[in-house]
Design a protein around this motif. Structure first.
Motif, PDB file in Angstrom:
ATOM      1  N   THR A   3       0.827  -1.209   0.000  1.00 27.23           N
ATOM      2  CA  THR A   3       0.000   0.000   0.000  1.00 27.23           C
ATOM      3  C   THR A   3       0.857   1.253   0.000  1.00 27.23           C
ATOM      4  O   THR A   3       0.339   2.359  -0.002  1.00 27.23           O
ATOM      5  N   ARG A  20      -6.927  -2.179  -2.659  1.00 26.55           N
ATOM      6  CA  ARG A  20      -6.242  -1.203  -1.808  1.00 26.55           C
ATOM      7  C   ARG A  20      -7.233  -0.482  -0.898  1.00 26.55           C
ATOM      8  O   ARG A  20      -6.956  -0.281   0.292  1.00 26.55           O
ATOM      9  N   THR A  23      -8.108  -2.904   1.885  1.00 30.98           N
ATOM     10  CA  THR A  23      -6.976  -3.042   2.815  1.00 30.98           C
ATOM     11  C   THR A  23      -6.804  -1.783   3.660  1.00 30.98           C
ATOM     12  O   THR A  23      -6.642  -1.858   4.884  1.00 30.98           O
ATOM     13  N   GLU A  24      -6.840  -0.629   3.016  1.00 30.65           N
ATOM     14  CA  GLU A  24      -6.661   0.623   3.755  1.00 30.65           C
ATOM     15  C   GLU A  24      -7.830   0.893   4.699  1.00 30.65           C
ATOM     16  O   GLU A  24      -7.634   1.464   5.779  1.00 30.65           O
ATOM     17  N   ARG A  27      -7.110  -1.257   7.654  1.00 32.64           N
ATOM     18  CA  ARG A  27      -5.993  -0.666   8.397  1.00 32.64           C
ATOM     19  C   ARG A  27      -6.472   0.585   9.152  1.00 32.64           C
ATOM     20  O   ARG A  27      -6.124   0.796  10.316  1.00 32.64           O
ATOM     21  N   HIS A  28      -7.282   1.405   8.496  1.00 35.87           N
ATOM     22  CA  HIS A  28      -7.814   2.613   9.128  1.00 35.87           C
ATOM     23  C   HIS A  28      -8.645   2.243  10.365  1.00 35.87           C
ATOM     24  O   HIS A  28      -8.496   2.856  11.423  1.00 35.87           O
TER      25      HIS A  28
END
Length: 164
Positions: A3, A20, A23-24, A27-28
């Motif tokens: 990323t 992405r 995934t982000e 993660r966020h």
């Protein structure tokens, strides 16, 4: 797929971009959960207390304990205990509902609002700096995505809790 790639949006395939974003988003959520815990620890509160406080801060006026249960996803009994804990800590105030004396309305008290606002000054500036790097059109897309994703999240939480 990393990323951290410096590629621009045009250099990603749609599948890569969608992956992405997923995934982000994950993660966020994980990083924001850590931030929420750290903020709660700083203010000597429980993370659920922080969630309730943030929701109360966004409401235009006082809300019932039932509203708090609905907003937080807690049972009515858990919401009542949460409000009891916040009232005992001096964070919220209960007032009789002028339309129904049998129920009370809950709101943040002024001192708690100021204390929490002060704690948010540095993080708020940091998050604001990230947003400042986007154009108005990009901010509109981000806001739209967050709004739609929140609606989906609420609907899916309701589906899951109702056994659907």
């Amino acid at each position: 797929m990393s990323t951290d790639s410096p590629r621009s949006g045009e250099e990603w395939t749609r599948a890569e971009l969608l992956a992405r974003v997923v995934t982000e988003s994950q993660r966020h959520y994980a990083d924001y959960s850590l931030f929420n815990q750290a903020m709660a620890d700083r203010l000597h509160l429980h993370p659920t207390d922080m969630q309730c406080i943030a929701l109360l801060d966004m409401e235009p006026g006082p809300v019932s304990t039932g509203d708090i249960a609905r907003l937080t996803g807690l049972t009515s009994g858990s919401a009542t205990r949460l409000v009891d804990r916040l009232a005992k800590a001096g964070i919220v105030e209960r007032k009789a509902d002028p339309l129904d004396r049998r129920r009370s309305l809950v709101s943040l008290n002024t001192e708690a609002r100021e204390r929490i606002s002060t704690a948010w000054e540095t993080p708020g500036r940091a998050f604001g700096a990230v947003l400042d790097s986007y154009s108005d059109a990009e901010l509109a897309v981000i806001a739209d995505y967050l709004h739609r994703a929140a609606e989906v999240g609420r609907a899916q939480a309701e589906r899951l809790t109702s056994g659907g």
